[in-house]
Design a protein around this motif. Structure first.
Motif, PDB file in Angstrom:
ATOM      1  N   PRO A  92      16.355  17.474 -14.136  1.00  0.00           N
ATOM      2  CA  PRO A  92      16.127  18.067 -12.684  1.00  0.00           C
ATOM      3  C   PRO A  92      17.223  18.034 -12.021  1.00  0.00           C
ATOM      4  O   PRO A  92      18.089  17.028 -11.869  1.00  0.00           O
ATOM      5  CB  PRO A  92      14.932  16.928 -12.475  1.00  0.00           C
ATOM      6  CG  PRO A  92      14.518  16.325 -13.750  1.00  0.00           C
ATOM      7  CD  PRO A  92      15.594  16.292 -14.590  1.00  0.00           C
ATOM      8  N   ILE A  93      17.148  18.787 -11.219  1.00  0.00           N
ATOM      9  CA  ILE A  93      18.295  19.071 -10.114  1.00  0.00           C
ATOM     10  C   ILE A  93      17.516  18.510  -8.752  1.00  0.00           C
ATOM     11  O   ILE A  93      16.714  19.342  -8.167  1.00  0.00           O
ATOM     12  CB  ILE A  93      18.990  20.450  -9.611  1.00  0.00           C
ATOM     13  CG1 ILE A  93      19.311  20.954 -11.028  1.00  0.00           C
ATOM     14  CG2 ILE A  93      19.835  20.469  -8.726  1.00  0.00           C
ATOM     15  CD1 ILE A  93      19.990  22.356 -11.065  1.00  0.00           C
ATOM     16  N   ASN A 153      12.488   9.664  -8.857  1.00  0.00           N
ATOM     17  CA  ASN A 153      12.159  10.228 -10.271  1.00  0.00           C
ATOM     18  C   ASN A 153      10.864  10.895 -10.532  1.00  0.00           C
ATOM     19  O   ASN A 153      11.013  11.976 -11.283  1.00  0.00           O
ATOM     20  CB  ASN A 153      11.956   8.902 -10.946  1.00  0.00           C
ATOM     21  CG  ASN A 153      13.419   8.178 -11.600  1.00  0.00           C
ATOM     22  OD1 ASN A 153      14.411   8.904 -11.409  1.00  0.00           O
ATOM     23  ND2 ASN A 153      13.207   6.872 -11.762  1.00  0.00           N
ATOM     24  N   CYS A 154      10.081  10.705  -9.748  1.00  0.00           N
ATOM     25  CA  CYS A 154       8.728  11.418  -9.934  1.00  0.00           C
ATOM     26  C   CYS A 154       8.795  12.498  -9.126  1.00  0.00           C
ATOM     27  O   CYS A 154       8.184  13.691 -10.026  1.00  0.00           O
ATOM     28  CB  CYS A 154       7.449  10.673  -9.302  1.00  0.00           C
ATOM     29  SG  CYS A 154       6.943   9.222 -10.504  1.00  0.00           S
ATOM     30  N   PHE A 155       9.401  12.787  -8.139  1.00  0.00           N
ATOM     31  CA  PHE A 155       9.387  14.081  -7.382  1.00  0.00           C
ATOM     32  C   PHE A 155      10.296  14.939  -8.353  1.00  0.00           C
ATOM     33  O   PHE A 155       9.938  16.130  -8.442  1.00  0.00           O
ATOM     34  CB  PHE A 155      10.157  13.957  -6.036  1.00  0.00           C
ATOM     35  CG  PHE A 155      10.231  15.189  -5.205  1.00  0.00           C
ATOM     36  CD1 PHE A 155       9.288  15.532  -4.576  1.00  0.00           C
ATOM     37  CD2 PHE A 155      11.603  15.850  -5.075  1.00  0.00           C
ATOM     38  CE1 PHE A 155       9.285  16.564  -3.713  1.00  0.00           C
ATOM     39  CE2 PHE A 155      11.617  17.097  -4.643  1.00  0.00           C
ATOM     40  CZ  PHE A 155      10.630  17.417  -3.977  1.00  0.00           C
ATOM     41  N   CYS A 156      11.252  14.309  -8.792  1.00  0.00           N
ATOM     42  CA  CYS A 156      12.407  15.321  -9.738  1.00  0.00           C
ATOM     43  C   CYS A 156      11.585  15.854 -10.875  1.00  0.00           C
ATOM     44  O   CYS A 156      11.604  17.035 -11.316  1.00  0.00           O
ATOM     45  CB  CYS A 156      13.548  14.508  -9.954  1.00  0.00           C
ATOM     46  SG  CYS A 156      14.844  14.468  -8.585  1.00  0.00           S
ATOM     47  N   THR A 181      10.902  10.657  -1.279  1.00  0.00           N
ATOM     48  CA  THR A 181      10.691  12.145  -0.518  1.00  0.00           C
ATOM     49  C   THR A 181       9.034  12.367  -0.737  1.00  0.00           C
ATOM     50  O   THR A 181       8.573  11.622  -0.961  1.00  0.00           O
ATOM     51  CB  THR A 181      11.793  12.932  -1.178  1.00  0.00           C
ATOM     52  OG1 THR A 181      11.526  14.230  -0.331  1.00  0.00           O
ATOM     53  CG2 THR A 181      10.942  13.486  -2.443  1.00  0.00           C
ATOM     54  N   SER A 182       8.911  13.587   0.100  1.00  0.00           N
ATOM     55  CA  SER A 182       7.655  13.768   0.303  1.00  0.00           C
ATOM     56  C   SER A 182       7.261  15.220  -0.025  1.00  0.00           C
ATOM     57  O   SER A 182       8.344  16.140  -0.136  1.00  0.00           O
ATOM     58  CB  SER A 182       7.182  13.598   1.696  1.00  0.00           C
ATOM     59  OG  SER A 182       7.806  14.407   2.715  1.00  0.00           O
ATOM     60  N   ARG A 183       5.987  15.493  -0.492  1.00  0.00           N
ATOM     61  CA  ARG A 183       5.698  16.923  -0.842  1.00  0.00           C
ATOM     62  C   ARG A 183       4.060  17.075  -0.223  1.00  0.00           C
ATOM     63  O   ARG A 183       3.307  16.241  -0.748  1.00  0.00           O
ATOM     64  CB  ARG A 183       5.910  17.442  -2.085  1.00  0.00           C
ATOM     65  CG  ARG A 183       5.410  18.947  -2.401  1.00  0.00           C
ATOM     66  CD  ARG A 183       5.677  19.151  -3.807  1.00  0.00           C
ATOM     67  NE  ARG A 183       5.376  20.497  -4.087  1.00  0.00           N
ATOM     68  CZ  ARG A 183       6.282  21.660  -4.294  1.00  0.00           C
ATOM     69  NH1 ARG A 183       7.386  21.304  -4.072  1.00  0.00           N
ATOM     70  NH2 ARG A 183       5.678  22.801  -4.761  1.00  0.00           N
ATOM     71  N   CYS A 194       0.850  -1.287   0.199  1.00  0.00           N
ATOM     72  CA  CYS A 194       0.021  -0.201   0.214  1.00  0.00           C
ATOM     73  C   CYS A 194       0.817   1.470   0.053  1.00  0.00           C
ATOM     74  O   CYS A 194       0.408   2.455  -0.340  1.00  0.00           O
ATOM     75  CB  CYS A 194      -0.872   0.044   1.188  1.00  0.00           C
ATOM     76  SG  CYS A 194      -2.265  -1.063   1.069  1.00  0.00           S
ATOM     77  N   PHE A 195       2.171   1.017   0.593  1.00  0.00           N
ATOM     78  CA  PHE A 195       3.185   2.313   0.510  1.00  0.00           C
ATOM     79  C   PHE A 195       3.476   2.594  -0.861  1.00  0.00           C
ATOM     80  O   PHE A 195       4.638   2.192  -1.424  1.00  0.00           O
ATOM     81  CB  PHE A 195       4.259   2.156   1.464  1.00  0.00           C
ATOM     82  CG  PHE A 195       4.809   3.353   1.904  1.00  0.00           C
ATOM     83  CD1 PHE A 195       4.241   4.381   2.285  1.00  0.00           C
ATOM     84  CD2 PHE A 195       6.114   3.154   1.674  1.00  0.00           C
ATOM     85  CE1 PHE A 195       4.867   5.738   2.376  1.00  0.00           C
ATOM     86  CE2 PHE A 195       7.049   4.417   1.941  1.00  0.00           C
ATOM     87  CZ  PHE A 195       6.462   5.589   2.497  1.00  0.00           C
ATOM     88  N   LEU A 196       2.864   3.406  -1.703  1.00  0.00           N
ATOM     89  CA  LEU A 196       3.351   3.504  -3.044  1.00  0.00           C
ATOM     90  C   LEU A 196       3.639   4.878  -3.499  1.00  0.00           C
ATOM     91  O   LEU A 196       3.070   6.049  -2.700  1.00  0.00           O
ATOM     92  CB  LEU A 196       2.116   3.137  -4.117  1.00  0.00           C
ATOM     93  CG  LEU A 196       1.617   1.806  -3.807  1.00  0.00           C
ATOM     94  CD1 LEU A 196       0.148   1.437  -4.544  1.00  0.00           C
ATOM     95  CD2 LEU A 196       2.342   0.744  -3.977  1.00  0.00           C
ATOM     96  N   CYS A 197       4.412   5.339  -4.423  1.00  0.00           N
ATOM     97  CA  CYS A 197       4.489   6.638  -5.025  1.00  0.00           C
ATOM     98  C   CYS A 197       3.201   7.361  -5.442  1.00  0.00           C
ATOM     99  O   CYS A 197       2.343   6.617  -6.098  1.00  0.00           O
ATOM    100  CB  CYS A 197       5.447   6.439  -6.136  1.00  0.00           C
ATOM    101  SG  CYS A 197       5.742   8.232  -7.011  1.00  0.00           S
ATOM    102  N   THR A 198       3.027   8.497  -4.840  1.00  0.00           N
ATOM    103  CA  THR A 198       1.616   8.987  -5.182  1.00  0.00           C
ATOM    104  C   THR A 198       1.259   9.155  -6.666  1.00  0.00           C
ATOM    105  O   THR A 198       0.293   9.402  -7.286  1.00  0.00           O
ATOM    106  CB  THR A 198       1.567  10.269  -4.583  1.00  0.00           C
ATOM    107  OG1 THR A 198       1.734  10.410  -3.187  1.00  0.00           O
ATOM    108  CG2 THR A 198       0.423  11.068  -4.799  1.00  0.00           C
TER     109      THR A 198
END
Length: 279
Positions: A227-228, A211-214, A201-203, A185-189
């Motif tokens: 992305p940086i 990858n998705c966050f960047c 990481t989180s936002r 259940c703990f998945l990338c949003t």
């Protein structure tokens, strides 16, 4: 004239006498017993032709000598066990050597089904769930605080609930922000890939793989446009609302690194002082 019928060993006539056939040869009782009778394990006397010869694993007993070593009751036509070459009735053997039930403390009789776990034994009917009291049998169970629980009762009583699906977590949970999650259940949003075992990481309280966050939120390098992330201590250069990877912060003309050095700008380009002399 009548044909003679003599003992094969002593040659005495067998007419009118008891005899025993062995390999088709007749023997008088005396010769047969001296030559072939087995010796009783108990009394050490020969086992004659007029009594039953009871045998077990190449050992022999008179019928009257075939008794339990402890209680002396006859074992003829009864179940028995052995210990250190001694015959024991089922009751004596059980009282002396059989396992005791961890629950009711009574003997678990030989031949009856028993359940074992971590050195302890139970009658099948005594091996029950601490909560629902139903026999566990061969079903899965979970031990806790010296008691055993069927999986369903353990989940109801002890298991944490996943903050996402609200179902019990029995194995392999993940804790994030002090809340429990199933690994599944703990998945990338964003991409819905499992985050357990990888950096993330989180936002705004939502978890993302790197990858998705960047791709979604990180600033883009003014040179390579990728992305940086700024995560994990990676360094970057920022100047007038533009950012560069450390490795990308180079003179536009000669490509020398400008990290930690002075530089000049020409429109969107950055130049080292040497290349910028002619501006």
């Amino acid at each position: 004239m009548t044909e003679r019928y003599d003992c094969h060993y002593c040659k005495e006539s067998l007419f009118g006498k008891k005899y025993v056939l062995r390999e088709e040869n007749p023997y008088c009782v005396k010769c047969y017993e001296s030559l072939y009778s087995n010796t009783c394990e108990e009394c050490k006397k020969p086992i004659g032709c007029n009594t039953r010869d009871l045998s077990y694993k190449d050992r022999h007993w008179h019928e009257d000598c075939f008794k339990c070593f402890q209680c002396k009751r006859s074992l003829v036509d009864k179940p028995f066990s052995t210990k250190d070459e001694q015959l024991l009735c089922t009751e004596c053997y059980s009282n002396e050597y059989s396992s005791k039930c961890h629950d009711c403390k009574k003997t678990i009789m030989p031949g009856s089904r028993k359940m074992e776990h971590k050195g302890n034994s139970w009658h099948e009917t005594c091996f029950t769930c601490q909560r629902c009291q139903q026999p566990i049998g061969t079903k899965s169970f979970i031990p806790k605080d010296n008691h055993n629980f069927c999986v369903l009762c353990y989940e109801k009583q002890f298991a944490m609930q996943c903050v996402h699906c609200k179902k019990p977590i029995t194995t392999g949970g993940v804790t994030y922000r002090e809340q429990p999650w199933h690994k599944d259940c703990f998945l990338c949003t964003s991409c819905k890939q499992q985050l357990s075992g990888q950096r993330f990481t989180s936002r705004d309280d939502f978890a993302y793989c790197l990858n998705c966050f960047c791709n979604l939120y990180a600033k883009k390098c003014a040179s390579c446009t990728t992305p940086i992330s700024g995560l994990g201590g990676s360094k970057y250069i920022s100047f007038e609302e533009r950012q560069w990877h450390n490795d990308c912060f180079n003179c536009k003309k000669c490509s020398v690194s400008l990290v930690g050095r002075g530089f000049l700008t020409e429109r969107d380009d950055i130049l080292c002082p040497e290349c910028g002399k002619d501006i």
